[in-house]
Enzyme design. Structure first.
Site, short mmCIF file in Angstrom:
data_model
loop_
_atom_site.label_atom_id
_atom_site.label_comp_id
_atom_site.label_asym_id
_atom_site.label_seq_id
_atom_site.Cartn_x
_atom_site.Cartn_y
_atom_site.Cartn_z
N PRO A 99 0.77 -1.19 0.08
CG PRO A 99 -0.81 -1.71 1.46
CD PRO A 99 0.44 -2.03 0.86
CB CYS A 100 1.56 3.51 -2.71
SG CYS A 100 -0.07 3.87 -3.54
CD GLN A 101 -3.29 3.56 0.36
OE1 GLN A 101 -2.36 3.05 0.65
NE2 GLN A 101 -4.52 3.03 -0.26
CG PHE A 103 5.50 6.03 0.48
CD1 PHE A 103 6.46 6.59 1.32
CD2 PHE A 103 5.10 4.56 0.38
CE1 PHE A 103 6.92 5.45 2.04
CE2 PHE A 103 5.58 3.93 1.41
CZ PHE A 103 6.41 4.10 2.22
#
Length: 381
Positions: A99-101, A103
Site C-alpha cells: 500500500p502506497c498511500q 507516500f
C-alpha cells in the site's frame, strides 16, 4: 525447478488486490501459486476476475486468494506450506505492491512512519527470510522522490544486497501502450546465484522498452481542451490505443459488456458539470477526460472523479478497467460495491506494463539458465 518445457516459474503474490500485476506475469509465462489479500471484497473481485480471465485463455484453473490474513500475521512457514505442497523449488519469485498511500500527498506523506508505509518494510523482510530467486516491488514515485523516504529505503535495500543485485526505475504506463500517464517505481532484485552479465551491466537491470510508444508524451501531438459536446477529429499519426476513445463503451453496448453499465450516478449538479470542458483534467476533482488524449493517473477516491469525454456521466467500471489495460474477459462480481471496484482498479498495475517487465525478468532467468548449462558443458569437455 527451472523453466523446463512447459513448466512455469512459480510466483508468490503479496498485496494482490485485483491481481493486475499477476495477470501480466501470467501472460509472460509465470504461474501464481500463492497470493495474499486482507480485504475480503478485494479477494472476491480477484477470484471472479482472474477466474473469468483464465477461462477465456482456455485455463480451467480457478483463481483464489490463498491467504486472507494480514501479512503481519502470516508466518514464513505458513506461506511455504500453502504455496509449495512438496519441496521449495530452486527458482521462484515474489511480486507485490505494498500500500502506497503514506507516500502520496493525499495520504499525508507519512512515509515509513505510517501504518501502510510499514507494510513496505514487512514486504522486504519477507524477501530477506524467504530468499526468492528474484523479486519485483511496485510503488508510487514518492517512495524515492522524497529524500527522507529514499534514504531510509536504501538502508533497507542495503541489507538485501548481500544476496541480491538490486535496481529500480520509474516507468510510465503510456510508454507501454496503455492510454494512461501513470508513473510508478519498480524495484527488481535478482539473486546473485542467477547473475548473468548479459542482463546486468555494472549492477543495472536492463529495463523494458517499447520503441513504438517510448516517450509518448513528447513524441505525439496531443489536443488540449474542447467545449463539452463538440465534434472532434482525431489528430493524424496519433495511435488510437493511447487515447481514452479506445476505452469508451457505446451506450447501445452497455448492457452487453460486463461491468459497462456500472458507474456512479449524479445525485445533483449534473447539468452544471456540462460546463467542464473535454480535456479539462487540471482540476482538483471532476476531471473530464479527452477522447483523443490519454487519461491522467487512475486514482478514484479522495474526491477525484473522472468524467466521460462527451456524455454527461462518470466513466464506468469497464472503461476504467480498459484504461488500466485489463481485458474485457476480467469480470467483476455484481455484489461488490462500486467504491470497492474503483478502489481495486486505482490500486492496480497496468497489465501491459507488468507483462513487459515480467518478460524481461523471464529473459534474464532463461539467459542465466543457458549460461549455467554452457559452463557445465565447458567443464565436462
Amino acid at each position: 525447478m527451472l523453466n523446463n518445457g512447459n513448466q512455469k516459474i512459480p510466483i508468490l503474490s503479496f498485496y494482490t488486490g485485483g491481481g493486475f500485476m499477476d495477470m501480466g506475469f501470467e501472460e509472460a509465462g509465470f504461474e501464481v501459486v500463492w497470493s495474499n489479500e486482507h480485504d475480503d471484497d478485494f479477494a472476491k473481485i480477484h477470484a471472479n476476475g482472474i477466474t473469468s480471465w483464465r477461462k477465456s485463455r482456455g485455463e480451467n484453473r480457478r483463481a483464489e486468494i490463498f491467504n486472507k490474513n494480514s501479512i503481519v500475521e502470516v508466518s514464513d512457514k505458513q506461506i511455504i506450506k500453502e504455496a509449495f505442497a512438496n519441496d521449495i523449488p530452486k527458482i521462484f519469485g515474489i511480486i507485490g505492491g505494498p500500500p502506497c498511500q503514506d507516500f502520496t500527498i493525499n495520504g499525508g506523506v507519512k512515509g515509513f512512519e505510517g501504518e501502510r508505509g510499514k507494510l513496505t518494510i514487512i514486504f522486504l523482510d519477507k524477501i530477506k527470510s524467504l530468499k526468492p530467486s528474484f523479486f519485483v516491488m511496485e510503488n508510487v514515485p514518492g517512495l524515492i522522490r522524497k529524500e527522507s523516504n529514499r534514504n531510509f529505503l536504501e538502508s533497507l535495500l542495503d541489507s538485501l544486497k548481500v544476496d541480491y543485485e538490486i535496481d529500480y526505475q520509474i516507468l510510465n504506463s503510456i510508454n507501454f501502450g496503455v492510454p494512461q500517464s501513470r508513473e510508478r517505481v519498480f524495484f527488481i532484485g535478482i539473486n546473485k546465484k542467477l547473475k548473468c552479465s548479459v542482463d546486468f551491466s555494472q549492477g543495472k537491470f536492463q529495463w523494458p522498452r517499447n520503441e513504438k510508444y517510448e516517450s509518448a508524451l513528447s513524441k505525439f501531438s496531443w489536443p488540449s481542451v474542447n467545449k463539452f459536446g463538440s465534434g472532434i477529429r482525431k489528430p493524424r499519426n496519433l495511435p488510437i490505443e493511447l487515447c481514452v476513445a479506445s476505452c469508451l463503451v457505446k451506450q447501445v453496448d452497455r448492457k452487453k459488456i460486463p461491468n459497462a453499465n456500472e458507474f456512479f450516478r449524479f445525485v445533483k449538479n449534473g447539468k452544471r458539470l456540462e460546463k467542464i470542458k473535454e480535456g479539462e483534467t487540471n482540476r482538483p476533482s471532476f476531471r473530464r477526460l479527452h477522447r483523443y488524449r490519454y487519461s491522467p493517473t487512475t486514482c478514484y477516491g479522495n474526491n477525484e472523479v473522472h468524467l466521460h469525454p462527451y456524455e454527461n456521466r462518470r466513466i464506468s467500471v469497464r472503461e476504467a478497467l480498459r484504461i488500466q489495460g485489463v481485458s474485457d474477459n476480467y469480470i467483476m462480481p455484481e455484489e461488490v460495491t462500486l467504491s470497492k471496484k474503483f478502489k481495486v482498479i486505482s490500486n492496480g498495475v497496468p497489465v501491459p506494463m507488468a507483462r513487459e517487465l515480467a518478460q524481461k525478468v523471464k529473459e534474464f532467468i532463461n539467459l542465466s539458465k543457458s549460461k549455467k548449462n554452457t559452463d557445465i558443458e565447458s567443464k565436462t569437455i
